[in-house]
Structures are given as C-alpha cells and as structure tokens.
Design a protein around this motif. Structure first.
Motif, mmCIF file in Angstrom:
data_model
loop_
_atom_site.group_PDB
_atom_site.id
_atom_site.type_symbol
_atom_site.label_atom_id
_atom_site.label_comp_id
_atom_site.label_asym_id
_atom_site.label_seq_id
_atom_site.Cartn_x
_atom_site.Cartn_y
_atom_site.Cartn_z
ATOM 1 N N GLY A 1 45.714 38.022 45.077
ATOM 2 C CA GLY A 1 45.969 38.862 46.389
ATOM 3 C C GLY A 1 47.107 38.540 46.885
ATOM 4 N N VAL B 1 48.980 44.575 51.081
ATOM 5 C CA VAL B 1 47.771 43.795 51.028
ATOM 6 C C VAL B 1 47.867 42.419 51.980
ATOM 7 C CG1 VAL B 1 46.492 42.232 49.298
ATOM 8 C CG2 VAL B 1 47.288 44.520 48.695
ATOM 9 N N ASN C 1 45.315 49.879 47.182
ATOM 10 C CA ASN C 1 45.528 48.685 47.323
ATOM 11 C C ASN C 1 44.326 48.060 46.861
ATOM 12 O OD1 ASN C 1 47.958 48.718 48.746
ATOM 13 N ND2 ASN C 1 47.456 48.842 50.767
ATOM 14 N N PHE D 1 44.368 45.590 43.575
ATOM 15 C CA PHE D 1 44.184 44.054 43.634
ATOM 16 C C PHE D 1 43.155 43.791 42.634
ATOM 17 C CE2 PHE D 1 42.222 41.031 47.280
ATOM 18 C CZ PHE D 1 42.524 40.122 46.414
#
Length: 311
Positions: free
Chosen positions: A160, A168, A252, A256
């Motif tokens: 992350g 993010v 996103n 991720f």
C-alpha cells in the motif's frame, strides 16, 4: 478466446475474497471456474482460478477469486454462506486469504477513498450468522486475540505504501466494528462506536475472519472507506454515496490488491503463503471433545475440512 476449464488439479494457495466494488480482478488470466459443494452448502459464487505470472520465476501462479455477495451482489451480509466459502477455499489448497471490504469511516482522519489495513475487530453481529465449524457434537476453541495475520499485514502495508502518491492513502492499522446490517447505523450507535475506539465499520469481517482462523488460513482484510458514517456532519450515508466512491476508486483498489498478489507470489514468501506459522494449530483445539462424545455428523464434517486430523 481460451476455453475456461471446470476443474483445476494443482493446489491454489492464495485466494481473494471480493466485496462491494471488487468483484473481478482485471489483468489476470481466467483459467478455470469451479462450482464445488461442501458439507455447509455451496459458496457465494463459483470460484474463478486466475493465473498470475510470478515475479520470481515468471511461471503462472494460481489465484482463487470468490465474490462474497454473489456474482450479481444478490446476497445480503447476513446471507453470505461464510462457512461454505472458507471450507471451499481450504479444500482447494488455499492457506492465505486477502479479503476486500467497503467500510464506513468512524474517524475524521480516515477520509472517503482511503485504505485501512485493520488489526482488530469488535463484533456487533447478533448471532444470526453461523460462525464456527465446531458444533453439533465436536467442540473446538481457537485463539482470536489478533483477528488478522500480522505477518501478512506487513506485506499488505508495504504494498500500500509503495503506491502512495498514486491515489492511494493508507492507514496501517485500525479497529473494524462489524455490525449486523443490512441497515446502516443509527447516529447514537455510530457515536458509541467512535467512543469505543472504532476506526471503520462494515458488515463483512465476521464470521469470515473467525472461520479462516479455525481453518488454519492466514487472513488479512483490506478496507476501503466509502463514506463517513452518520456521526459526521457531511450527511447521512446512502447507497449512492458508497457506490459512487467505490466506482471512483475502483482502479486503485484493483492496483492495491494486484500489488499484494505480486509480492505474495515471490518464492521468498512461500512459508507465509502456506501459513506454516498456523499449520496444525487446530489439532489440539479441536480435540477437546473425547472421541466417545463426537457425533457421527460432526466427525464427517470436520474430516472433510481436516482430513486425518482427528482420526
């Protein structure tokens, strides 16, 4: 277009459970679709087997994908057959689960579209959902002090943070309040959860995490904030608000999860992916009931889940 098989012979070690907003994994090669059954019924959706090239070897690395709420989001949170989901995944070899969930934020600093890697859970479900494999003639107790896997969480956090600055924003820890639903919270409840130290709220963390622990599967949830819960002065929570933020941040979310799978498919993480650190932990926990007291039905169910464990 390649033909999709209906069987897959090799063990699949990693699974993704997709929730609201993450119902497919783009960019992965769909190899097979499995429609298994278990002693606890059928899972929420067919299991998609996806191939992903390992960064270590370049060889295809299989991933199982399950849609928690069904292919068309037809299952309410209390209707999700969590026992069948977890049992199915273990039966095909899964020992690591990355679970995705949309959540409401209970704290100002967790903004809509932020991601959270939770480390704790508060259970506000109401006993409607079946939540254990050990019942009906066989008792088992497992530890649940840390409901998510710390070693797995470290990898998720690293991935992350590696995406930070690309849309993010990650919070490394947090407490998930898991409520029954399907209605959203009252304002009084929302403020109470805040006073308890809750970070985010959802309807999906339990019993999924508990059952994964019973099944000796390393489990980590990735949460995406879609709204401030109704404690906030930004307005009451609506489905339109939730889905709007999910849609806006869907790419996103996929990136991720993809980064996490990329990392986990490296050879150096093999023991973690195999959950060697929890392997065998249920043998003692599930042996509390003396053989003479174990019902035939319970023994058959547990033997399906853990072949040879309690012979």
């Amino acid at each position: 277009m390649a033909k999709i098989a209906h069987s897959y012979d090799d063990p699949v070690r990693i699974a993704v459970i997709g929730g609201t907003g993450l119902q497919t994994l783009a960019g992965f090669t769909h190899i097979a679709t499995l429609t298994p059954t278990t002693p606890w019924g059928a899972p929420s959706s067919p299991i998609s087997i996806l191939h992903h090239p390992s960064p270590s070897t370049g060889k295809p690395f299989p991933i199982a994908f399950l849609s928690r709420h069904g292919l068309h989001h037809e299952l309410a949170p209390h209707e999700v057959p969590s026992r069948a989901n977890i049992a199915t995944l273990r039966s095909i070899g899964v020992r690591t689960i990355i679970a995705f969930s949309a959540v409401g934020s209970l704290q100002e600093e967790i903004k809509p579209r932020d991601f959270v890697v939770p480390d704790q859970v508060i259970d506000r479900t109401k006993g409607i959902r079946p939540f254990t494999f050990f019942e009906g003639g066989m008792v088992g107790h497992v530890g649940f002090a840390d409901p998510f896997d710390p070693a797995l969480a470290k990898i998720v956090q690293q991935c992350g943070h590696s995406l930070a600055g690309e849309g993010v924003r990650l919070h490394d820890k947090g407490t998930v309040v898991c409520m029954e639903g399907p209605q959203f919270s009252t304002r009084a409840e929302s403020n109470m959860y805040r006073s308890w130290g809750g970070s985010v709220i959802n309807m999906s963390a339990l019993p999924e995490a508990k059952l994964a622990r019973e099944a000796e599967i390393a489990y980590q949830m990735i949460c995406m904030s879609t709204d401030y819960d109704c404690w906030h002065d930004s307005g009451d929570v609506t489905v339109e608000m939730v889905m709007g933020n999910m849609k806006a941040n869907a790419e996103n979310a996929r990136r991720f999860v993809g980064a996490v799978l990329d990392e986990l498919s490296k050879d150096e993480h093999e023991n973690l992916v195999l959950a060697k650190h929890v392997e065998g932990s249920v043998k003692f926990a599930g042996g509390i009931t003396a053989p003479a007291g174990r019902s035939k039905e319970a023994k058959e169910r547990i033997a399906w889940l853990f072949p040879g464990y309690f012979d």
